[in-house]
Enzyme design. Structure first.
Site, PDB file in Angstrom:
ATOM      1  N   ALA A  19       0.837  -1.198   0.000  1.00  0.00           N
ATOM      2  CA  ALA A  19       0.000   0.000   0.000  1.00  0.00           C
ATOM      3  C   ALA A  19       0.874   1.251   0.000  1.00  0.00           C
ATOM      4  CB  ALA A  19      -0.929  -0.007   1.207  1.00  0.00           C
ATOM      5  N   GLU A  20       1.978   1.219   0.760  1.00  0.00           N
ATOM      6  CA  GLU A  20       2.907   2.344   0.767  1.00  0.00           C
ATOM      7  C   GLU A  20       4.352   1.891   0.913  1.00  0.00           C
ATOM      8  OE1 GLU A  20      -0.159   4.885   0.368  1.00  0.00           O
ATOM      9  OE2 GLU A  20      -0.174   3.546   2.090  1.00  0.00           O
ATOM     10  N   THR A  21       5.222   2.627   0.233  1.00  0.00           N
ATOM     11  CA  THR A  21       6.649   2.607   0.513  1.00  0.00           C
ATOM     12  C   THR A  21       7.014   3.975   1.073  1.00  0.00           C
ATOM     13  OG1 THR A  21       7.167   1.003  -1.236  1.00  0.00           O
ATOM     14  CG2 THR A  21       8.962   2.402  -0.460  1.00  0.00           C
TER      15      THR A  21
ATOM     16  N   ILE B  94       1.429  10.165  -2.190  1.00  0.00           N
ATOM     17  CA  ILE B  94       0.246  10.622  -1.459  1.00  0.00           C
ATOM     18  C   ILE B  94       0.599  11.699  -0.446  1.00  0.00           C
ATOM     19  CG2 ILE B  94      -0.973   8.446  -1.820  1.00  0.00           C
ATOM     20  CD1 ILE B  94      -0.330   7.749   1.101  1.00  0.00           C
TER      21      ILE B  94
END
Length: 264
Positions: free
Chosen positions: A46-48, A72
């Site tokens: 979902a995120e790095t 984001i």
């Protein structure tokens, strides 16, 4: 070939394979944005999160977050994971601050055997959104919106949220927005599911930024500034929420499951 430190952390988790996965990658200097985005796509979480020392003196580190498809403005779980890595490497340190590009300065501090994460509280306001309700499904009793593109759909019962089967393709066409579906919980005060298909994440596992919206919303509904929350994704995760003025404090644990080298 460049070797970059790499950590895989399960955030808002007290054991592996729960909570939300994040890749955490300390840097010495910023890479090109296209490279950061390509790494985010390669990691496919979902995120790095990428961080490096902050030269301004306003915070300890600069921090940015990339999904597999976009950068984001705010990510809670990858901030918690980044703080976990830094504080795990410095046992005597009690907190760490991060300068971000659109969310201001965020703090992660030790809290018992876990951490507390400080985010801005994004209080939503009532808004009719019949088209979105039709795409998400069910019969919410209230809909609210925050200008950061957070859509809150409140349902009567936890089972109503668990039964949702949203039209993810149609929601993705609306762009990088969050669709936060919530109801009173069963073993916690609050339950939620969060869909972000336009940001490359069909259903997020445990979403810190969504709880930055849910914290002021449910604090008002419950009439108190603290409550417990569970995000009912496939992996699932628990969040302790506290409203402090215009800040939302989220409590949780982290587990490092992989430590290695990313070869670029």
């Amino acid at each position: 070939m460049t070797n970059l430190p790499y950590f895989h952390v399960d955030a808002f988790a007290d054991r592996p394979f729960t909570g939300n996965q994040a890749a955490v990658m300390p840097l010495e200097t910023w890479l090109e944005d296209a490279v950061l985005q390509a790494i985010g796509e390669e990691n496919n979480f979902a995120e790095t999160a990428f961080y490096l020392p902050d030269g301004s003196g306003d915070a300890d580190y600069e921090l940015r977050w990339f999904t597999p498809s976009v950068e984001i403005a705010l990510c809670g779980h990858a901030t918690l994971a980044s703080g976990h890595i830094i504080l795990s490497q410095s046992p005597d340190r009690q907190q760490v601050t991060f300068q971000t590009r659109k969310a201001g300065i965020l703090t992660v501090m030790r809290d018992g055997d876990g951490y507390a994460l400080d985010l801005p509280a994004y209080a939503p306001a009532p808004k009719d959104m019949p088209e979105i309700v039709a795409l998400v499904g069910g019969s919410p009793v209230e809909t609210q919106f925050h200008e950061g593109r957070y859509h809150v759909l409140r349902y009567n019962h936890a089972d109503d949220v668990l039964a949702l089967k949203p039209d993810l393709k149609a929601l993705a066409a609306l762009g990088n927005a969050q669709f936060i579906c919530t109801a009173p919980g069963t073993d916690t005060d609050v339950l939620s599911r969060v869909f972000v298909p336009g940001g490359g994440v069909d259903e997020d596992s445990v979403t810190g930024s969504a709880h930055a919206v849910l914290t002021p919303y449910w604090a008002g509904q419950l009439g108190r500034d603290r409550f417990t929350a569970y995000q009912a994704s496939q992996r699932g995760g628990y969040v302790d929420c506290r409203l402090d003025g215009d800040r939302a404090w989220l409590g949780g644990k982290c587990v490092t499951v992989v430590e290695g080298t990313f070869r670029l």
